[in-house]
Design an enzyme around this catalytic site. Structure first.
Site, short mmCIF file in Angstrom:
data_model
loop_
_atom_site.label_atom_id
_atom_site.label_comp_id
_atom_site.label_asym_id
_atom_site.label_seq_id
_atom_site.Cartn_x
_atom_site.Cartn_y
_atom_site.Cartn_z
N GLY A 156 0.83 -1.19 0.00
CA GLY A 156 0.00 0.00 0.00
C GLY A 156 0.86 1.24 0.00
O GLY A 156 2.05 1.18 -0.31
N CYS A 157 0.28 2.34 0.35
CA CYS A 157 0.97 3.62 0.37
C CYS A 157 2.29 3.50 1.14
O CYS A 157 2.31 3.05 2.28
CB CYS A 157 0.08 4.68 1.00
SG CYS A 157 0.85 6.28 1.17
N PHE A 158 3.36 3.91 0.51
CA PHE A 158 4.67 3.71 1.13
C PHE A 158 4.91 4.54 2.37
O PHE A 158 5.72 4.20 3.21
CB PHE A 158 5.82 3.85 0.13
CG PHE A 158 5.78 4.99 -0.87
CD1 PHE A 158 5.21 6.22 -0.63
CD2 PHE A 158 6.36 4.78 -2.12
CE1 PHE A 158 5.23 7.24 -1.56
CE2 PHE A 158 6.38 5.79 -3.07
CZ PHE A 158 5.81 7.03 -2.79
#
Length: 163
Positions: free
Chosen positions: A12-14
């Site tokens: 997902g979003c880093f």
């Protein structure tokens, strides 16, 4: 004496992954970036096929690849395809980028443990992909939640250890 190694994961979003991993025992450095896609020198607006990933530099005398994966499966939902929280698309897939057969086998072992635990309502869909070039993300994405502590994240600790 420190034995520094690197691990490459995407979940997902880093930003959220980086923020949680940065304070884990044995993690010496984190960097967010793009991995597993089609183009060289990807950017946030142009990273076809790349996952938003994270490069972890860790001291193998303090933590292990297996322990890193254990935590990875506790801080994101590995049962959703191309989705974490509000983020949709292949950039947000759950992937372990293995660098050798040993890492690939450890990843398979940990996935079996996670599936066997029954803690998630569905089976793990995390893909195993061979490591490719890791391209660091733009400076504004590095350490994002340190600079913007109220910024968006969908990552949090959901369970205790699977190990």
């Amino acid at each position: 004496m420190a034995v520094l190694k690197k691990a490459y994961i995407a979940g997902g979003c880093f930003w959220g992954m980086e923020d949680l991993f940065r304070v884990r025992p044995g993690i010496k450095d984190t960097e967010v970036g793009y991995i597993g896609g089609a183009n060289e020198y990807p950017t946030y607006p142009n990273h076809p096929g790349h996952a938003e990933g994270i490069e972890l530099t860790y001291d193998a005398t303090e933590t292990s690849f297996k322990e890193i994966l254990d935590y990875f499966f506790r801080i994101h939902n590995p049962t959703t395809v191309n989705r974490q929280g509000n983020d949709l698309g292949s950039s947000y897939r759950s992937t372990i980028f293995y660098q050798n057969d040993e890492e690939k086998n450890i990843a398979k072992e940990v996935i079996a443990i996670v599936n066997g635990s029954g803690r998630w309502e569905a089976k793990v869909v995390t893909t195993l992909e061979p490591y490719t070039t890791f391209w660091p993300a733009e400076p504004e994405h590095q350490d994002y939640l340190v600079r913007k502590p109220n910024g968006y994240t969908c990552h949090f600790e959901r369970f205790g250890t699977f190990l």
